[in-house]
Design an enzyme around this catalytic site. Structure first.
Site, short mmCIF file in Angstrom:
data_model
loop_
_atom_site.label_atom_id
_atom_site.label_comp_id
_atom_site.label_asym_id
_atom_site.label_seq_id
_atom_site.Cartn_x
_atom_site.Cartn_y
_atom_site.Cartn_z
N TYR A 156 33.72 36.59 45.03
CA TYR A 156 35.10 36.20 44.66
C TYR A 156 35.81 37.40 44.02
O TYR A 156 37.01 37.56 44.12
CB TYR A 156 35.10 34.96 43.76
CG TYR A 156 36.43 34.23 43.74
CD1 TYR A 156 36.99 33.73 44.91
CD2 TYR A 156 37.12 34.03 42.54
CE1 TYR A 156 38.21 33.05 44.89
CE2 TYR A 156 38.33 33.35 42.51
CZ TYR A 156 38.87 32.87 43.70
OH TYR A 156 40.07 32.20 43.67
N LYS A 163 42.55 35.21 39.04
CA LYS A 163 42.68 33.82 38.57
C LYS A 163 42.59 33.74 37.05
O LYS A 163 43.22 32.88 36.44
CB LYS A 163 41.63 32.92 39.24
CG LYS A 163 41.84 32.69 40.74
CD LYS A 163 43.16 32.04 41.08
CE LYS A 163 43.19 31.55 42.53
NZ LYS A 163 44.55 31.09 42.93
P1 NAD Z 1 45.83 28.26 52.42
O1 NAD Z 1 45.45 29.42 53.26
O2 NAD Z 1 46.18 27.01 53.12
O3 NAD Z 1 47.02 28.64 51.44
C1 NAD Z 1 47.20 29.95 50.93
C2 NAD Z 1 48.68 30.25 51.07
O4 NAD Z 1 49.02 31.48 50.44
C3 NAD Z 1 49.13 30.37 52.54
O5 NAD Z 1 50.11 29.40 52.80
C4 NAD Z 1 49.71 31.76 52.60
O6 NAD Z 1 50.82 31.84 53.45
C5 NAD Z 1 50.11 31.97 51.15
N1 NAD Z 1 50.38 33.37 50.83
C6 NAD Z 1 49.52 34.43 50.83
N2 NAD Z 1 50.19 35.57 50.55
C7 NAD Z 1 51.49 35.22 50.37
C8 NAD Z 1 52.69 35.95 50.08
N3 NAD Z 1 52.69 37.28 49.92
N4 NAD Z 1 53.85 35.26 49.96
C9 NAD Z 1 53.87 33.94 50.14
N5 NAD Z 1 52.79 33.18 50.41
C10 NAD Z 1 51.62 33.83 50.53
O7 NAD Z 1 44.59 28.05 51.41
P2 NAD Z 1 44.41 27.07 50.15
O8 NAD Z 1 42.95 26.96 49.95
O9 NAD Z 1 45.22 25.84 50.31
O10 NAD Z 1 44.98 27.96 48.96
C11 NAD Z 1 45.99 27.54 48.08
C12 NAD Z 1 45.66 27.87 46.64
O11 NAD Z 1 44.52 27.13 46.23
C13 NAD Z 1 45.33 29.33 46.37
O12 NAD Z 1 45.90 29.72 45.13
C14 NAD Z 1 43.81 29.31 46.24
O13 NAD Z 1 43.35 30.38 45.44
C15 NAD Z 1 43.64 27.98 45.55
N6 NAD Z 1 42.28 27.40 45.60
C16 NAD Z 1 41.65 27.19 46.79
C17 NAD Z 1 40.38 26.64 46.80
C18 NAD Z 1 39.64 26.43 48.10
O14 NAD Z 1 38.41 26.34 48.07
N7 NAD Z 1 40.31 26.32 49.24
C19 NAD Z 1 39.77 26.27 45.60
C20 NAD Z 1 40.44 26.49 44.40
C21 NAD Z 1 41.71 27.04 44.41
O1 0WE Z 2 41.05 31.27 46.08
C1 0WE Z 2 40.39 31.14 47.09
C2 0WE Z 2 40.72 31.92 48.34
C3 0WE Z 2 41.45 33.18 48.03
C4 0WE Z 2 41.62 34.17 49.16
C5 0WE Z 2 40.98 34.09 50.39
C6 0WE Z 2 41.20 35.05 51.34
C7 0WE Z 2 40.49 35.05 52.67
C8 0WE Z 2 41.23 35.84 53.74
C9 0WE Z 2 42.44 35.25 48.91
N1 0WE Z 2 42.66 36.20 49.83
C10 0WE Z 2 42.06 36.13 51.04
N2 0WE Z 2 42.30 37.13 51.93
C11 0WE Z 2 41.87 37.09 53.23
O2 0WE Z 2 42.07 38.03 54.00
N3 0WE Z 2 39.35 30.24 47.06
C12 0WE Z 2 39.00 29.59 45.81
C13 0WE Z 2 38.46 29.99 48.22
C14 0WE Z 2 37.31 30.93 48.10
O3 0WE Z 2 37.43 32.23 48.45
C15 0WE Z 2 36.23 32.85 48.17
C16 0WE Z 2 35.33 31.91 47.63
C17 0WE Z 2 36.04 30.67 47.59
C18 0WE Z 2 35.52 29.38 47.06
C19 0WE Z 2 35.86 34.18 48.33
C20 0WE Z 2 34.57 34.57 47.99
C21 0WE Z 2 33.67 33.65 47.47
C22 0WE Z 2 34.05 32.32 47.28
#
Ligand code: NAD
Ligand code: 0WE
Length: 256
Positions: A156, A163
């Site tokens: 991560y 974060k």
């Molecule tokens: P997702 O890919 O559906 O959403 C990520 C969004 O970030 C996308 O819509 C993308 O367009 C947007 N984004 C990235 N760069 C950007 C920029 N420069 N300007 C505008 N938008 C931008 O994935 P998600 O999992 O729904 O992620 C949403 C949030 O949830 C993130 O903050 C992620 O860190 C957080 N999160 C995700 C998880 C998980 O396991 N999926 C867990 C905890 C927190």
């Molecule tokens: O916040 C996240 C995802 C964040 C994320 C993911 C990507 C993948 C593709 C940010 N930037 C990028 N850029 C890319 O090019 N999560 C909480 C999901 C997540 O991401 C991980 C996790 C988990 C869980 C990355 C490494 C290890 C665990």
């Protein structure tokens, strides 16, 4: 009578139907809110527009949060057409893929600054633009965070550091904005298979690990995050600000 009748808000971070932002928007719209949507670029517009239209959205605008002009333009549209704002969902993060593997110590200056700009600074910027529109309306702002802010999660890396900054920002922003009746909170979600998570090596193993270790013995759904966002944007949470609320099947409370 919906929980959100008469309320208006904006959602940042919908990429597709699996996005946490979409699950939040759906709950808010089903609760009676009018929701405006933004998309990062034209490629994502194709996915976002039909979803937004399915809940009757009238404002669907491009917004790359790393571009001041695009952020200014979106809030001008909101000011002109909504004449006020009750809630904002910030559900976006980005780091270069090569920063999300190997050792954190090798993070480049460019990679560090990009992750901080998109994933951390954007919340502060969006809050500054939202504040005047939320004046006198008891606004609520919700962002999405992850346990990697507090404890080391392999790979991560820079996102964990980002974060941690985001969670500290929630506290400083809630302190600043409280005087205007505006609340700022974060949801710390357990892992969900979204677009942002799908490229991650070992995601399946992490999902299995959470099933094994969490009190509820299962993974969480985006819908469960959406329902907590609905609570945080509604009057039900009127006394709650500056908090990190866990929607993780209880994973974070377990020591051993
Ligand atoms: P997702 O890919 O559906 O959403 C990520 C969004 O970030 C996308 O819509 C993308 O367009 C947007 N984004 C990235 N760069 C950007 C920029 N420069 N300007 C505008 N938008 C931008 O994935 P998600 O999992 O729904 O992620 C949403 C949030 O949830 C993130 O903050 C992620 O860190 C957080 N999160 C995700 C998880 C998980 O396991 N999926 C867990 C905890 C927190
Ligand atoms: O916040 C996240 C995802 C964040 C994320 C993911 C990507 C993948 C593709 C940010 N930037 C990028 N850029 C890319 O090019 N999560 C909480 C999901 C997540 O991401 C991980 C996790 C988990 C869980 C990355 C490494 C290890 C665990």
């Amino acid at each position: 009578m919906g929980l959100m009748d008469g309320k208006k808000g904006i959602v940042f971070g919908v990429a597709n139907e699996r996005s946490i932002a979409w699950a939040c928007a759906k709950q808010l719209a089903d609760g009676g809110a009018e929701v405006a949507f933004t998309y990062q670029n034209e490629i994502l517009e194709k996915r976002v527009r039909p979803l937004a239209e399915s809940v009757g959205a009238k404002i669907i605008e491009p917004c790359d949060v790393s571009k001041n002009e695009q952020v200014e333009s979106v809030f001008k549209k909101i000011g002109d057409s909504f004449q006020g704002l009750d809630f904002m969902i910030h559900s976006l993060a980005f780091a270069n893929k090569d920063e999300l593997s190997g050792r954190y110590i090798n993070t480049s200056r460019e990679g560090f600054l990009l992750a901080m700009d998109v994933s951390v600074y954007s919340l502060t910027l969006l809050c500054r633009h939202a504040e005047p529109l939320m004046n006198g309306r008891n606004g609520s702002i919700v962002t999405l965070t992850y346990y990697g802010a507090e404890k080391v999660i392999p790979n991560y890396n820079v996102m964990g550091v980002a974060k941690a900054g985001l969670e500290a920002s929630v506290r400083y922003l809630s302190s600043d904005m409280g005087q205007n009746g505006i609340r700022v909170n974060a949801i710390s979600a357990g892992p969900i298979k979204t677009l942002a998570a799908s490229g991650i090596a070992g995601l399946r193993t992490m999902l299995e690990h959470c099933v094994e270790k969490s009190p509820l013995k299962r993974n969480i759904t985006a819908e469960e995050v959406g329902k907590t966002a609905l609570y945080l944007c509604s009057d039900l949470s009127s006394g709650v600000t500056g908090e990190i609320i866990y929607v993780d099947a209880g994973y974070n409370i377990i020591g051993m």
